[in-house]
Design a protein around this motif. Structure first.
Motif, PDB file in Angstrom:
ATOM      1  N   UNK A  50     -34.758  18.283  51.528  1.00 57.60           N
ATOM      2  CA  UNK A  50     -35.616  19.469  51.660  1.00 57.60           C
ATOM      3  C   UNK A  50     -35.902  20.081  50.287  1.00 57.60           C
ATOM      4  N   UNK A  51     -34.921  20.015  49.387  1.00 58.27           N
ATOM      5  CA  UNK A  51     -35.151  20.486  48.027  1.00 58.27           C
ATOM      6  C   UNK A  51     -36.268  19.665  47.372  1.00 58.27           C
ATOM      7  N   UNK A  52     -36.254  18.361  47.621  1.00 51.17           N
ATOM      8  CA  UNK A  52     -37.292  17.489  47.080  1.00 51.17           C
ATOM      9  C   UNK A  52     -38.659  17.872  47.649  1.00 51.17           C
ATOM     10  N   UNK A  53     -38.697  18.214  48.930  1.00 58.92           N
ATOM     11  CA  UNK A  53     -39.964  18.604  49.559  1.00 58.92           C
ATOM     12  C   UNK A  53     -40.486  19.925  48.990  1.00 58.92           C
ATOM     13  N   UNK A  54     -39.571  20.827  48.648  1.00 56.89           N
ATOM     14  CA  UNK A  54     -39.999  22.079  48.016  1.00 56.89           C
ATOM     15  C   UNK A  54     -40.693  21.774  46.695  1.00 56.89           C
ATOM     16  N   UNK A  55     -40.070  20.917  45.898  1.00 59.55           N
ATOM     17  CA  UNK A  55     -40.649  20.535  44.612  1.00 59.55           C
ATOM     18  C   UNK A  55     -42.006  19.873  44.800  1.00 59.55           C
ATOM     19  N   UNK A  56     -42.086  18.937  45.729  1.00 58.30           N
ATOM     20  CA  UNK A  56     -43.353  18.241  45.972  1.00 58.30           C
ATOM     21  C   UNK A  56     -44.420  19.202  46.473  1.00 58.30           C
ATOM     22  N   UNK A  57     -44.025  20.114  47.348  1.00 58.47           N
ATOM     23  CA  UNK A  57     -44.989  21.078  47.886  1.00 58.47           C
ATOM     24  C   UNK A  57     -45.576  21.961  46.806  1.00 58.47           C
ATOM     25  N   UNK A  58     -44.734  22.419  45.879  1.00 61.69           N
ATOM     26  CA  UNK A  58     -45.221  23.244  44.772  1.00 61.69           C
ATOM     27  C   UNK A  58     -46.149  22.422  43.881  1.00 61.69           C
ATOM     28  N   UNK A  96     -39.894  23.331  54.220  1.00 56.76           N
ATOM     29  CA  UNK A  96     -38.653  22.841  53.616  1.00 56.76           C
ATOM     30  C   UNK A  96     -37.680  23.994  53.378  1.00 56.76           C
ATOM     31  N   UNK A  97     -38.208  25.138  52.935  1.00 58.60           N
ATOM     32  CA  UNK A  97     -37.363  26.331  52.762  1.00 58.60           C
ATOM     33  C   UNK A  97     -36.750  26.730  54.096  1.00 58.60           C
ATOM     34  N   UNK A  98     -37.571  26.675  55.128  1.00 59.89           N
ATOM     35  CA  UNK A  98     -37.102  27.036  56.460  1.00 59.89           C
ATOM     36  C   UNK A  98     -36.003  26.070  56.915  1.00 59.89           C
ATOM     37  N   UNK A  99     -36.162  24.807  56.627  1.00 58.61           N
ATOM     38  CA  UNK A  99     -35.172  23.803  57.037  1.00 58.61           C
ATOM     39  C   UNK A  99     -33.823  24.043  56.357  1.00 58.61           C
ATOM     40  N   UNK A 100     -33.859  24.431  55.087  1.00 58.74           N
ATOM     41  CA  UNK A 100     -32.609  24.740  54.381  1.00 58.74           C
ATOM     42  C   UNK A 100     -31.937  25.954  55.009  1.00 58.74           C
TER      43      UNK A 100
END
Length: 229
Positions: free
Chosen positions: A190-198, A209-213
Motif C-alpha cells: 500500500x505504501x508503494x501504491x501511495x507513491x505511485x498514485x502521487x 492505499x491510505x485507507x487500506x493502511x
C-alpha cells in the motif's frame, strides 16, 4: 488533596490521564513531587505495573521526571498547553482515524500539486522496507521515515507539525500494538501504491492505499484486543 480512582479495566493511558488531572487539580508546579507509586496505585485501584507504564508515558511526554530511588517529579508546569497531552482523553482508535485523515489530506495535496515533486526521498525508505520484507523483517524506522518525509513535502508546516505531535502521542501508546510485525509487513504494498498514485497524480489510487493502511491498523488493534497478541 484528592485523587479520583481509575476503573480496573482502564489502560495505562487512562491512568496517565488521571495523573494529569491530579497535577492540574492540585496545582502542582515544576519540581513538585508526586505521591509514591504505592500510594498512587492504591488510590487509583490499579497495579504497580500499570502505574509504572503510565508514569513512563508521562515521562516520554516531558510532563514528569522519574528519578531512580527518589520518585516522580513534575517537569512541565502547564501540560494543558501541549497538543499531545490534550489527546490523552481520546481513544487510540480515534487517534488513528485523525492521523489517517490528516495524512490523506497531505497525499491529496501532493497528487494535485502542480510541478515536479522529488519522490526519490520517500522511495528510498520504501525500498528498504520492501527488501527487508523479502527476508520476513519489518523495518519500523524505515516506515517512520517514509511517512515523515511524505509529511515534510506539504507546504503547510502547521499540518506537518500537528501530525508529528499526533504520531509522537501514538508512539507513546506503542505497547498497544507491539508484536504485529507481520501485519505491518502486509501494508508495504500500500505504501508503494501511495507513491505511485502521487507520481501519477491519481488521488483515487493513493487515497485508497491510505485507507487500506488505516484499516490494517484497525484490524491489528482488534486482534490485540480480541486475542491479546
Amino acid at each position: 488533596m484528592t485523587i479520583r480512582p481509575v476503573s480496573k479495566d482502564s489502560l495505562h493511558r487512562k491512568i496517565a490521564d488521571a495523573i494529569i488531572d491530579y497535577i492540574q487539580v492540585n496545582n502542582l508546579k515544576k519540581g513538585d513531587k508526586l505521591p509514591s507509586e504505592r500510594t498512587l496505585a492504591e488510590r487509583f485501584s490499579t497495579s504497580r505495573n500499570s502505574l509504572r507504564e503510565a508514569l513512563r508515558v508521562l515521562e516520554n511526554e516531558g510532563i514528569i521526571e522519574v528519578r531512580t530511588g527518589k520518585g516522580a517529579y513534575v517537569l512541565s508546569g502547564s501540560p494543558e498547553s501541549m497538543i499531545n497531552v490534550k489527546l490523552w482523553r481520546v481513544d487510540y482508535k480515534e487517534l488513528l482515524e485523525i492521523k489517517y485523515l490528516l495524512e490523506r489530506s497531505i497525499v491529496e495535496q501532493l497528487c494535485y500539486h502542480k510541478g515536479e515533486i522529488d519522490l526519490d526521498k520517500i522511495e528510498a525508505p520504501l525500498c528498504q522496507m520492501e527488501n527487508a520484507a523479502k527476508e520476513g523483517l519489518y523495518l519500523q524506522k524505515a516506515d517512520f521515515e517514509f511517512h515523515s518525509r511524505l509529511r515534510h513535502m506539504t507546504p503547510n508546516s502547521a499540518l506537518e507539525q500537528l501530525i508529528d505531535s499526533l504520531v509522537k502521542t501514538l508512539d507513546s501508546y506503542g505497547e498497544v500494538l507491539k508484536g504485529a510485525d507481520n501485519i505491518w509487513i502486509s501494508t508495504i504494498p500500500y505504501h508503494r501504491l501511495i507513491l505511485e498514485g502521487i507520481r501519477e497524480k491519481n488521488f483515487v489510487k493513493a487515497g485508497e492505499a491510505c485507507r487500506s493502511i488505516y484499516e490494517t491498523d484497525l484490524h491489528a488493534l482488534w486482534l490485540k484486543k480480541e486475542y491479546n497478541l
